[in-house]
Design a protein around this motif. Structure first.
Motif: not given
Length: 368
Positions: A1-7, A13-17, A271-281
């Motif tokens: 999920m974190k990789d998807e955000i970076i991609a 596409r939509q940036p993290a900010s 960081e919250a996105v990272d933690y949520v991404g780990r749940v999805w992963d």
């Protein structure tokens, strides 16, 4: 999920900010998450509701229940009541063929620190509404008539799920809310609701259930720094084991709960996105390894000071209320005395007038 955000950032596409532009919600790769997921979402999810009933209801009949037996009818009955309670759900449970009537489940979620003493009456409103509509539907379909002797209404199981830390002090029976219920016991309608307190279960007890509902309950228990410290000590392998066998719709609820937890802890949104991404992963190992270590003693000191300040404020408020009541009592007493004095003055005036009349009469008689 974190990789998807970076991609997303790399291909324009939509940036993290922008993904994190609002604290109350966010979107990752087209998937929307809410900040504040509550237990109502769980009870409307047939898989997690099924797990809850199996693990925590204590009702033997629900041991073999399946998600496909559960149908959410919350909106239907809230529409009939003409009011929406954001933390209430109504589910219809269709059991095996040997039962010709459904079972209805009313679940009320209390997440406030102060309990609601009118909760039994709220449950009663739902119950009467469900029975009324059940009778109407049966009659409209020519499947029965409530006026007939053989017609039977379906059973309703009322459950209250409490997430607060304060002791639950509300009576478990409807009659507890009715005055003189002992005098008129045979005339007072009554039922008992099932109370399930989240904090009655330890994290280890919940984790041994190895299902999504128990993981959700663990996340919802985190309200203080001590709770967070206990959460960080959980076995990450067991957490991952739950996630790896969870369907996507359950993962979504847990991800939302994780986001809500991060916001409560004031975790930076990146960081919250990272933690949520780990749940999805499905990998919660070392989930909060990047969070600065919390000074538990310092946080406890701050919490203690805040509680003491609150207690002082509450004592002052109680004292002010007591003084106001005393002043009102004295004012009432003064008014009562004034009324009494006025009454006595009127009586004295009447007595004086009578005495004058008698004296006048005696004078006239003596003149004769």
């Amino acid at each position: 999920m974190k990789d998807e955000i970076i991609a997303n950032q790399q291909d324009g596409r939509q940036p993290a900010s922008e993904i994190l532009s609002a604290k109350d919600s966010f979107t990752v790769n087209g998937t929307h998450f809410v900040k504040d997921v509550n237990a109502r979402t769980v009870f409307q999810n047939p898989v997690m509701c099924c797990q809850f009933l199996k693990e925590y209801s204590g009702i033997e009949m629900f041991k073999d229940i399946k998600p496909e037996n559960i149908f959410d009818e919350t909106e239907k009955y809230q529409a009939y009541l003409g009011i929406t309670f954001e933390s209430d759900t109504v589910n219809k449970i269709v059991l095996d063929d040997c039962y010709d009537v459904p079972v209805f489940l009313i679940s009320l979620i209390e997440h406030k620190s102060r309990v609601d003493y009118n909760i039994a009456m709220q449950l009663l409103r739902y119950m009467v509404c469900i029975w009324n509509e059940y009778g109407k539907e049966k009659q409209e379909r020519n499947e029965g008539n409530p006026a007939n002797k053989e017609f039977m209404y379906p059973p309703i199981i009322p459950i209250v799920y409490y997430e607060g830390k304060s002791k639950w002090t509300v009576g478990l029976n409807l009659r507890d809310k009715i005055s003189m219920n002992d005098v008129f016991a045979e005339y007072v309608p009554d039922f008992k609701y099932k109370l399930i307190c989240n904090y009655n279960y330890t994290n280890d007890e919940l984790l041994t259930r190895e299902d999504e509902i128990s993981l959700f309950m663990i996340l919802n228990k985190v309200q203080t720094v001590e709770d967070m410290s206990a959460f960080l000590r959980l076995d990450d392998k067991k957490l991952n084991q739950i996630l790896r066998k969870s369907p996507e719709h359950s993962i979504r609820i847990i991800a939302d709960a994780m986001w809500s937890l991060c916001m409560k802890l004031n975790v930076p949104q990146e960081e919250a996105v990272d933690y949520v991404g780990r749940v999805w992963d499905r990998d919660m190992g070392y989930l909060f390894e990047n969070i600065e270590k919390m000074d538990i003693q310092e946080e406890r000191r701050k919490t203690k000071e805040a509680r003491e300040a609150l207690e002082i404020a509450e004592r002052k408020a109680d004292e002010a209320e007591r003084k106001a009541d005393e002043a009102e009592r004295k004012a009432d007493e003064a008014e009562r005395k004034a009324d009494e004095a006025e009454r006595k003055a009127i009586e004295a005036q009447k007595a004086l007038e009578i005495a004058k009349s008698e004296i006048e009469l005696l004078k006239k008689q003596s003149d004769k």
